[in-house]
Design a protein around this motif. Structure first.
Motif, short mmCIF file in Angstrom:
data_model
loop_
_atom_site.label_atom_id
_atom_site.label_comp_id
_atom_site.label_asym_id
_atom_site.label_seq_id
_atom_site.Cartn_x
_atom_site.Cartn_y
_atom_site.Cartn_z
N THR A 1 0.80 -1.24 0.00
CA THR A 1 0.00 0.00 0.00
C THR A 1 0.82 1.27 0.00
O THR A 1 0.28 2.36 -0.21
CB THR A 1 -0.92 0.04 1.23
N GLY A 2 2.13 1.16 0.23
CA GLY A 2 2.95 2.36 0.44
C GLY A 2 2.99 3.31 -0.72
O GLY A 2 2.95 4.55 -0.53
N LEU A 3 3.07 2.82 -1.94
CA LEU A 3 3.16 3.70 -3.10
C LEU A 3 1.91 4.57 -3.24
O LEU A 3 1.98 5.69 -3.75
CB LEU A 3 3.38 2.88 -4.38
N GLN A 4 0.78 4.07 -2.79
CA GLN A 4 -0.46 4.82 -2.91
C GLN A 4 -0.69 5.76 -1.73
O GLN A 4 -1.41 6.75 -1.85
CB GLN A 4 -1.66 3.86 -3.01
N THR A 5 -0.09 5.46 -0.57
CA THR A 5 -0.42 6.20 0.64
C THR A 5 0.69 7.12 1.13
O THR A 5 0.42 8.04 1.91
CB THR A 5 -0.77 5.22 1.77
N LEU A 6 1.93 6.89 0.72
CA LEU A 6 3.05 7.65 1.26
C LEU A 6 3.56 8.68 0.25
O LEU A 6 4.08 8.33 -0.80
CB LEU A 6 4.19 6.71 1.67
N LYS A 7 3.44 9.95 0.58
CA LYS A 7 3.90 11.02 -0.30
C LYS A 7 5.43 10.99 -0.46
O LYS A 7 5.97 11.44 -1.47
CB LYS A 7 3.47 12.38 0.25
N LEU A 8 6.12 10.46 0.54
CA LEU A 8 7.58 10.43 0.48
C LEU A 8 8.08 9.59 -0.69
O LEU A 8 9.19 9.79 -1.19
CB LEU A 8 8.15 9.90 1.80
N CYS A 9 7.27 8.63 -1.13
CA CYS A 9 7.66 7.78 -2.26
C CYS A 9 7.81 8.59 -3.55
O CYS A 9 8.42 8.11 -4.51
CB CYS A 9 6.63 6.67 -2.47
N GLU A 10 7.27 9.81 -3.57
CA GLU A 10 7.42 10.66 -4.74
C GLU A 10 8.78 11.35 -4.76
O GLU A 10 9.17 11.93 -5.78
CB GLU A 10 6.31 11.72 -4.75
N VAL A 11 9.51 11.29 -3.63
CA VAL A 11 10.79 11.98 -3.52
C VAL A 11 11.95 10.99 -3.37
O VAL A 11 13.04 11.20 -3.90
CB VAL A 11 10.78 12.96 -2.32
N LEU A 12 11.72 9.90 -2.63
CA LEU A 12 12.72 8.86 -2.47
C LEU A 12 12.32 7.67 -3.33
O LEU A 12 11.22 7.16 -3.22
CB LEU A 12 12.83 8.44 -1.00
N HIS A 13 13.24 7.22 -4.17
CA HIS A 13 12.87 6.30 -5.23
C HIS A 13 13.49 4.91 -5.11
O HIS A 13 13.45 4.14 -6.07
CB HIS A 13 13.22 6.91 -6.59
N SER A 14 14.08 4.55 -3.99
CA SER A 14 14.58 3.19 -3.81
C SER A 14 13.42 2.21 -3.79
O SER A 14 12.42 2.43 -3.10
CB SER A 14 15.37 3.07 -2.50
N ARG A 15 13.54 1.14 -4.52
CA ARG A 15 12.50 0.12 -4.60
C ARG A 15 13.15 -1.26 -4.52
O ARG A 15 14.29 -1.42 -4.96
CB ARG A 15 11.71 0.24 -5.91
N PRO A 16 12.47 -2.27 -3.95
CA PRO A 16 11.11 -2.21 -3.39
C PRO A 16 11.07 -1.46 -2.08
O PRO A 16 12.11 -1.18 -1.46
CB PRO A 16 10.77 -3.69 -3.21
N LEU A 17 9.86 -1.15 -1.62
CA LEU A 17 9.70 -0.47 -0.35
C LEU A 17 10.09 -1.37 0.81
O LEU A 17 10.51 -0.89 1.87
CB LEU A 17 8.26 0.01 -0.18
#
Length: 507
Positions: free
Chosen positions: A241-257
């Motif tokens: 769910t993190g990609l949909q709920t966490l705004k920080l994912c728009e700035v930090l791009h390491s994947r997977p979460l």
């Protein structure tokens, strides 16, 4: 790359032999006619071994001679790369006993000492980290550490394995591991470092030399099944769910979460791969990538000689494991594979604090298991008197304001430092790698003044062979000392994810 790793031994000592029996004769007087026993050349790194001043005449009954002959038996059992309560111990130690643990680098020797970054680009990250252990800890009466105890682990000595005195720092490909700045630096890249005693230098990042604050990236105890279930459930929810709920994912791009349990690349020590027991544990066992309640991959760069770690105990015997040795690291290890990674050894002593979790740790969560270790930093560290400090605030590269976000602020501080140092003759990739592994200091300087968190990155000026401070006149053109500079090994980025650009950054 290097014809010889480490120092050439010119005066060897066998600690089990008397002074008169040594390969090269010793002496205990000064006189001009005493002949030399070896010859060295200027600039050569060489090693001189020696007996104690009494020539071994003082016995262990009256001194700390046991330190000299530390137990060297915990060297070659099978390794593991997962956390699970049912991974069996490979050795047992008693409290107060000085014991030695040797370990491979975190990739198991996959990265080579050469001029290619292809091994970094293609590294199978399902195999990391390779850990030595688990080690069962008992008291002097043979009673094991028990759940609820604290395990005090003292680091008495540590270093690279003799004959393997080199390491590496790397940027992972964005499609395979990434890193803190993977949206800016998507290409697999590496630098090789060589050790000269306490110092490290790299032909790939010329004009830099610094003392290493050597430490283990990972020290941890085995989780209980209850704690393991908590880890897996919360990390699975984040990944889903993190990609949909966490705004920080728009700035930090390491994947997977989050790296969820996987049988791929799973190594469970003594448990035979493919057996029913292995199949069950491999589907449950937690990856070793993040630090958690058991300690684990905390990457605390100051955890060197003389330090202590107070680890919660969740299973009988504690089942202590360690690995991921670093010759040096900057705060944050921002490139992900960002320390100077190496094989190495630890010499440790353990004590058991009975019921220590209840006495000293307050759970920060819904269960008694939501605790964290305590770390006591030792007295050994490099001394620097002059630093250049770069500030970052919680405004991202697009100019968007974030609310008290220390991650965004630290990212901006690192980007500011990279852009600045690239003016002194370095590529930005070289600076990124350097800031990840040199003894720089990261700080959260402000976390209460809305809307900006303030983070800082302090770089010791003395590690460079040029003055990097702003001054009147032109900027220096580059480092003075260039040791066989072959260029930075780097691969192309073949993915199609967008790359973040700062429109105002220097080229």
């Amino acid at each position: 790359m290097s014809s010889q790793l480490g120092a050439r031994v010119v005066v060897p000592i066998d600690v089990k032999k008397k002074p008169s029996e040594q390969k090269l004769p010793l002496h205990n007087r000064w006189h001009p006619a005493i002949p030399p026993v070896a010859e060295v050349r200027t600039g050569e790194l060489f090693r001189v071994e020696m007996v104690d001043f009494s020539g071994g005449g003082i016995t262990k009954e009256y001194t700390a001679e046991d330190v000299k002959f530390a137990d060297n038996s915990i060297q070659n059992p099978p390794l593991h790369n997962r956390w699970h309560p049912d991974i069996p111990a490979v050795a047992e130690v008693k409290t107060g006993e000085l014991f030695r643990v040797e370990m491979v680098d975190w990739t198991g020797g996959t990265i080579s000492d050469d001029h290619s970054a292809l091994d970094v680009k293609t590294l199978d990250l399902s195999i990391v980290h390779y850990l030595s252990g688990p080690i069962r800890v008992v008291d002097t009466d043979g009673n094991p550490a028990r759940p609820g105890d604290l395990l005090a682990v003292e680091i008495c000595n540590l270093g690279p394995l003799p004959g393997d005195e080199w390491g590496f720092t790397a940027i992972f490909d964005r499609e395979n591991g990434g890193g803190f700045l993977t949206d800016h630096f998507p290409c697999a890249t590496k630098a090789i470092w060589y050790f000269e005693g306490i110092y490290a230098y790299s032909p790939h990042i010329p004009g830099v030399r610094f003392p290493g604050l050597t430490h283990p990236g990972i020290v941890g105890t085995a989780p209980s099944m209850e704690l393991l279930t908590i880890w897996n459930e919360r990390e699975r929810e984040l990944e889903e769910t993190g990609l949909q709920t966490l705004k920080l994912c728009e700035v930090l791009h390491s994947r997977p979460l989050a790296n969820l349990p996987s049988t791929k690349g799973c190594i469970l020590g003594k448990i035979k791969e493919g057996s029913p027991e292995w199949e069950k544990i491999a589907t449950e066992a937690a990856r070793t990538i993040p630090g958690r309640e058991n300690g684990g991959n905390c990457d605390i760069k100051n955890l060197s000689r003389g330090s202590k770690v107070y680890l919660p105990v969740f299973v009988d015997g504690a089942n202590l494991s360690t690995g991921d040795m670093h010759f040096s690291q900057g705060d944050g290890e921002v490139a992900f594979c960002g320390a100077i990674e190496m094989s190495g050894f630890l010499e440790l002593k353990c004590e058991i604090i009975r019921d220590g979790m209840k006495k000293y740790l307050t759970p920060m969560g819904p269960t008694r298991l939501h605790v964290n270790p305590i770390f006591e930093i030792g007295p050994v560290e490099p001394r620097f008197s002059e630093w250049l400090v770069f500030e970052g605030i919680s405004v991202d590269e697009s100019g968007r304001q974030h609310y008290l976000d220390a991650s965004v602020a630290y990212k901006r501080a690192v980007l500011n430092a990279i852009d600045y140092l690239s003016r002194f003759g370095y590529s930005k990739e070289q600076v990124y790698l350097l800031l990840s592994c040199c003894p720089c200091e990261g700080r959260i300087s402000g976390i209460v003044d809305s809307p900006n968190a303030v983070a800082t990155l302090a770089i010791p000026i003395a590690i460079f062979d040029q003055d990097i401070r702003p001054k009147i006149g032109s900027v220096p053109t580059g480092p003075r000392l260039v040791r066989n500079n072959p260029g930075l090994p780097q691969c192309t980025y073949d993915g199609n994810l967008p790359i973040t650009k700062n429109p105002s950054a220097s080229i």
